[in-house]
Scaffold this motif. Sequence first.
Motif, PDB file in Angstrom:
ATOM      1  N   THR A 170      -6.167 -10.178 -17.092  1.00 54.36           N
ATOM      2  CA  THR A 170      -6.994  -9.754 -15.955  1.00 54.36           C
ATOM      3  C   THR A 170      -7.917 -10.908 -15.569  1.00 54.36           C
ATOM      4  O   THR A 170      -8.382 -11.660 -16.432  1.00 54.36           O
ATOM      5  N   LEU A 171      -8.146 -11.053 -14.257  1.00 56.02           N
ATOM      6  CA  LEU A 171      -9.047 -12.106 -13.792  1.00 56.02           C
ATOM      7  C   LEU A 171      -9.469 -11.827 -12.356  1.00 56.02           C
ATOM      8  O   LEU A 171      -8.853 -11.036 -11.644  1.00 56.02           O
ATOM      9  N   ILE A 226     -11.196 -14.692 -16.709  1.00 53.76           N
ATOM     10  CA  ILE A 226      -9.881 -14.415 -17.271  1.00 53.76           C
ATOM     11  C   ILE A 226     -10.026 -13.852 -18.685  1.00 53.76           C
ATOM     12  O   ILE A 226     -10.814 -14.342 -19.496  1.00 53.76           O
ATOM     13  N   SER A 227      -9.288 -12.775 -18.938  1.00 56.27           N
ATOM     14  CA  SER A 227      -9.332 -12.178 -20.272  1.00 56.27           C
ATOM     15  C   SER A 227      -7.948 -11.667 -20.642  1.00 56.27           C
ATOM     16  O   SER A 227      -7.097 -11.431 -19.771  1.00 56.27           O
ATOM     17  N   ASN A 245      -4.565 -15.498 -29.445  1.00 59.26           N
ATOM     18  CA  ASN A 245      -4.222 -16.904 -29.204  1.00 59.26           C
ATOM     19  C   ASN A 245      -4.684 -17.351 -27.824  1.00 59.26           C
ATOM     20  O   ASN A 245      -5.222 -18.451 -27.647  1.00 59.26           O
ATOM     21  N   ASN A 246      -4.481 -16.490 -26.844  1.00 64.13           N
ATOM     22  CA  ASN A 246      -4.809 -16.849 -25.467  1.00 64.13           C
ATOM     23  C   ASN A 246      -6.298 -16.732 -25.169  1.00 64.13           C
ATOM     24  O   ASN A 246      -6.810 -17.453 -24.314  1.00 64.13           O
ATOM     25  N   THR A 247      -6.978 -15.874 -25.896  1.00 64.26           N
ATOM     26  CA  THR A 247      -8.435 -15.828 -25.782  1.00 64.26           C
ATOM     27  C   THR A 247      -9.025 -17.161 -26.228  1.00 64.26           C
ATOM     28  O   THR A 247      -9.950 -17.702 -25.599  1.00 64.26           O
TER      29      THR A 247
END
Length: 450
Positions: A92-93, A102-103, A111-113
């Motif tokens: 979401t962003l 962006i989260s 990993n993406n956080t």
Amino acid sequence: MKKLLLLGLVLALFSCQEEPKIDYAIVSGQIENPTDKTVSLFQGREKITEMTLDQDGKFSDTLKIENGYYNLDHGREMASLYLEQGDNIIVTLDTKEFDETISFSGIGSENNTYLSKKVLFDENSNFDFEKVYAMNEMEFMATMEEVKSSKLELLKSVENVGETFRTNELKNINYEYLVNLQNYQPAHRYYTKNSEFKPSEEFLKRLEDIDYTNESDYNNSQYYQRLVQSHYSEKIRNTDNPADIFKMINAEAFPKLKQDLADMLNFQISPNNEHNEDYYNGLMALSSDEKYKENLTIKYNKMKKLVKGKPSPQFTDYENHKGGTTSLEDLKGKYVYVDVWATWCGPCISEIPSLKQVEKDFHGKNIAFVSTSIDRAKDHNTWVEMVKNKQLGGTQLMADNAWQSKFVQDYAIEGIPRFILIDPDGNIVSADAPRPSDPRLVEMFKELKL
């Protein structure tokens, strides 16, 4: 016999109950204030998928992937992703504050956080490239060690990242550190104007034991890619016999590196490169892309026509800012210094003060200064106003078809500003002449006794 049949039946039932191997990941999400109708996922330059946003800004796709790093692109913004088979990433962003909002949630989100936090860390670090690379060696090393330590701490602070991902990121942090060290000598020379600068032997030892043949790391680390590409391109640049280096690369490099180097070094085939033939043959051997080879051959054949003394390509009936049209033929009998530029080109505009000074210094000499804009037709008024507002001198022309103008194509112009010097007989002096800000231009004019 019955026991064997029963065992076979049990094994068959067990096999039927085994879950199929998961070789896909699910990427979905929602974008507030979208600036485009689609979201694209890239791995390097290869587009993996393009997802269309629905009326609520939502998107989703199931992707058969290999574990690794990807880029999620929307409009002019981009976010790094790390995907593993079995991940179910929800993004979401809000485009009004892309990086800040962006989260990630779902399987693989940790990993993406971390990747999103790393982006914000870099943005907030206020890394002053010029200031840092102008530092003396001791200060520079202290700064680089501090940056590396801070990034290691950031990675350590994010919980539940995968072990494979953590290993990759530890390598990434170290490779970024080595890239900065690799860049120190040329960047320090540039910012301090000290062309003789060379780091100490102790400094250079840190770069001695790098393995430049690790295909796995090349696929997983943009910083390792930079290290490797710079290593090989520097070897080619610093030799008097590029053909030997190309043969060595062709023998030891893996396919992706070969094509990446071919793409990167394509721009080295230029009017002033005395080793064009070696570059051409070397790049043709590296590449397996037939379209690339076709375009490279076209470019190489153009370059052979752009050497000193060859008749210059012509431009005909370009619009003159003062009215009417002008052709190169109209300027025969004088040296002609052509500036190929555009109103949207920052580096072009930064050359204007120097160009004005050169025009002033050589006013009344046997030379015509011609600035040819390759702006698009829709930006015609912008060109008219900029020439007037900046009080540009010389002969101000607008090309007939922007980048596709025959003159631009014949001179194989792939980037601007580009400067060309033509002699009074219409022959090429330099198809890639020094910029006005470069002292070598005045030296060239003086050698020609202008």
